[in-house]
Design an enzyme around this catalytic site. Structure first.
Site, PDB file in Angstrom:
ATOM      1  CB  ALA A  68      -2.700  -4.207  -5.841  1.00 21.35           C
ATOM      2  N   GLY A 107      -0.319  -4.220  -0.835  1.00 17.75           N
ATOM      3  CA  GLY A 107      -0.024  -2.793  -0.906  1.00 17.75           C
ATOM      4  C   GLY A 107      -0.551  -2.023   0.282  1.00 17.75           C
ATOM      5  CD  GLU A 110       4.365  -3.407  -0.853  1.00 19.36           C
ATOM      6  OE1 GLU A 110       5.521  -3.661  -1.221  1.00 19.36           O
ATOM      7  OE2 GLU A 110       3.391  -3.421  -1.624  1.00 19.36           O
ATOM      8  CD  GLU A 130       2.117  -8.382  -1.962  1.00 18.03           C
ATOM      9  OE1 GLU A 130       1.959  -7.170  -1.764  1.00 18.03           O
ATOM     10  OE2 GLU A 130       2.478  -9.171  -1.060  1.00 18.03           O
TER      11      GLU A 130
END
Length: 719
Positions: A68, A107, A110, A130
């Site tokens: 992110a 992310g 992901e 995270e």
């Protein structure tokens, strides 16, 4: 060949029947809004384009997708959200392949999990880190990863935040193919064509069977939850990760996705997230010293270490681990042999644990040499002194180094307290003298205080920071005072703890209160670990200059007079029977404390844990403000990093100065003024703290106001 620019950060290109989607958002292809929009639009276009039979997602530059965009945290999130992007990738009716090189983290992983197939090339690192920022996966990671690789390995990856290499990823089933060359695009295209030729179906991770054995998964979750609750010390996000995984098991993936997102947003609002992100950025900012941007460091190819005790050996190991040849000098042959043994003991431990081969140890020790003569250091580019903490001893060492070392050699002292200006003044080359304050054990602890004397050359300071980077340490610039940044502040808040002990709190209650706050150890456990004789020597050294009006608690002196120095003597504040590493409370110590209270005429009172923490932190913050006011530390973040990496301050609280901002500086000042009613000399408010409260400012506001100060000078400053 058709090229269609979706956004400036994401492009799509038709390669025959394959839609190539490239993320190009340097330096790490972070998932900023423009990237999320581009990915959504590109996959949508591919899904509806009859000419497209498959999709390949790659990253430009050195990484796939690094995660992110942390700069967007705390700001309004613009659509589409990352979960929406991942869901759209997964829903594509045509096979989607993620070709991974470099980082696929957070992310980024992901996104790869949302794809139908994953290829990784050598050197790629995959992970969901995270938790290290007080967060949790929020775009399907807690739902897809356990289904793909099983709940136990998935929880290990998410709860540790560690990076997974290509070989392990393949073994776990996290990737389907390992590329055989370094050409990610070529490997990815070849894999896509192979899938098309075999009529490989769309294969969604949501349908994988990693959670099929419900009873086994439930048992794993229960075990991991208990272990995490024990280890996490009040951290918010780890247990939320487990909760999200369990929700997906109990309620299905769609409901699990919703619960994951709600829990992710709870983590985003947590003060722990703010503290951990502050720590993340502070660590990166602390090495950016103003005034050194264009300064070229000196070359360091050969290093000497004077002293082979615990600290000298640890420093030698840190240097050897960085690939540098090290010459150790000791006063006589037996001391030198003990120094070599201290170094070898570290590597023997690694060999016995299977973390190093005997051959690797031998190769490292081949770079070590020893001597009882200072002449052996004549060609060293840097010499680090690590002898007994006594000015006359250090003066003698530096006199020899000044006489024998080559011109341009850097002479560094590892002193914890002594005035380096005085040490430098005894040499003919004060511009070459600097402080490198390592923390014990020096080969493990990440902090390095770079202590800057008045006459040191800028390129010597730059060299110290470059060396810290080579040693994989976090360097903090400190000015000259007794104790520099860390030990000076430590001395004050340890005194506050001693006052509370004499006032009625036991050392065991104080330690527990600080552990509950998030410290790995309390101050009296730390004293026993370091050795009570070290603090005793410092107190005796300072006795002649101690303000006679200042309250002085003698409890620790009574223990030291009995030879109770902590773990190394089997007892200190705690008992350590038969060499135990964990101490137990000692009734004799409590009796000594009671006797000292009577001698000092103290009327004891009860202190609860909240007051213990409040006083301990107020003393720390107030002295931190003094250190800033005097220019010993340039920025509040320098103090935060010092205490995060050298003194066990709980990382999720961001450091003492960040923590003060979260509490509110007006509240901290009010506490100090309340405590000053009983001891105005000790609890004198810092002028800087008073000033900040008067103008409604924070410590954070000062992190940008000191960027122009010369890092090679110690100045008294007012923010």
């Amino acid at each position: 060949m058709e090229v269609d620019t979706t956004t400036d950060r994401v492009t799509r290109e038709l390669r025959g029947a394959v839609m190539l989607i490239t993320v190009d958002n340097p330096p790490v292809n972070a998932l900023a809004n423009e990237v999320r929009r581009g990915l959504m639009a590109a996959v949508e276009a591919a899904d509806h384009d009859a000419a497209v039979q498959a999709v390949l997602i790659v990253g430009a530059g050195s990484h796939f997708i690094g995660g992110a965009d942390i700069r967007e945290f705390g700001k309004p999130r613009l659509p589409p959200s990352l979960p929406e992007v991942c869901d759209r990738i997964e829903a594509c009716r045509k096979p989607v392949v993620a070709a991974i090189h470099g980082a696929a983290l957070g992310g980024g992983l992901e996104v790869a999990l949302a794809a139908h197939y994953r290829l990784a090339v050598d050197g790629a690192k995959l992970g969901l880190p995270e938790v290290q920022l007080g967060l949790m996966p929020g775009a399907g990671g807690t739902q897809r990863l356990p289904r793909l690789i099983g709940v136990a390995p998935a929880l290990d990856i998410m709860l540790t935040g560690r990076h997974v290499g290509v070989a392990e990823a393949a073994k776990l089933g996290l990737v389907d193919r390992v590329g055989q060359s370094g050409d990610t695009l070529a490997e990815g295209l070849a894999y896509v064509h192979e899938l098309l030729a075999s009529h490989a179906p769309v294969r969604r991770v949501r349908d994988a069977k990693g959670l099929a054995d419900v009873d086994a998964v439930k048992a794993t979750l229960a075990t991991v939850r208990a272990e995490t609750a024990r280890k996490s010390k009040g951290l918010f996000s780890p247990l939320k990760i487990i909760e999200a995984v369990e929700a997906g098991l109990d309620r299905g993936i769609d409901e699990g996705m919703k619960i994951e997102r709600a829990l992710f947003l709870e983590c985003m609002e947590s003060p722990q997230r703010a503290g951990l992100i502050h720590a993340f950025f502070a660590e990166r900012e602390v090495s950016k010293m103003p005034g050194l941007e264009s300064v070229t460091p000196r070359k360091i190819e050969r290093v000497g270490v004077v002293g082979g005790g615990t600290m000298g050996a640890g420093i030698a190991v840190a240097l050897l681990d960085a690939g540098l040849p090290v010459t150790m000098v000791e006063r006589d042959a037996p001391s030198l042999e003990r120094g070599r043994a201290n170094v070898e003991k570290v590597y023997d431990g690694l060999v016995s644990k299977g973390r190093m081969t005997a051959e690797a140890k031998a190769a490292i020790m081949a770079r070590w040499s020893g001597s009882t003569q200072y002449e052996a250091l004549s060609n060293a580019d840097l010499v680090i002194e690590a002898v007994f903490e006594d000015m006359s001893v250090k003066d003698a060492v530096f006199s020899e180094l000044d006489r024998l070392c080559k011109p341009g050699a850097i002479l560094a002292t590892n002193t914890s307290y002594l005035n380096i200006d005085e040490i430098a003044a005894k040499t003919s080359r004060p511009a070459d003298v600097i402080g490198l304050h390592f923390f014990s054990p020096a080969n493990i602890m990440k902090l390095l205080e770079v202590v800057v004397p008045a006459k040191v050359s800028a390129d010597v300071v730059a060299t110290a920071f470059a060396l810290a980077k080579k040693l994989r340490k976090t360097a903090v610039r400190a000015g000259i005072c007794d104790g520099f940044i860390g030990n000076r502040i430590l001395g004050v808040y340890k005194t506050a703890a001693d006052h509370m002990m004499e006032d009625g709190a036991s050392p065991y209650q104080i330690d527990k209160a600080l552990r509950d706050f998030g410290y790995p150890m309390g101050p009296y456990q730390v004293s026993d670990l370091a050795g009570g004789d070290i603090g005793w020597a410092t107190r005796k050294r300072r006795a002649a200059t101690r303000d006679p009006r200042a309250r002085y608690v003698q409890i620790a002196d009574r223990l030291c007079e009995r030879g109770w120095f902590g773990q190394k003597t089997g007892r200190g504040f705690y008992l350590y029977p038969e060499g135990a590493r964990t101490g137990t409370p000692d009734p004799e110590v409590e009796a000594i404390i009671d006797a000292e209270r009577s001698r000092a005429g103290v009327s004891t009172r009860s202190l609860d844990d909240a007051e213990i923490v409040r006083r301990y932190l107020a003393a720390m913050i107030n002295e931190g403000a003094n250190v800033l006011h005097e220019g010993i530390a340039l920025r509040p973040l320098d103090i935060d990093v010092t205490f995060l990496y050298g003194y066990g301050f709980p990382r999720h609280r961001g450091g003492p100065m960040h923590y003060a901002d979260t509490v509110g500086l007006a509240k901290v000042l009010a506490d100090i003024r309340e405590f000053a009613k009983e001891d105005p000399l000790f609890w004198k408010p810092s002028p800087l703290l008073v000033e900040l409260v008067e103008r409604g400012a924070t410590f954070a506001s000062l992190n940008q106001t000191t960027q122009t100060q010369n890092p090679t000078q110690t100045q008294t400053q007012s923010a």
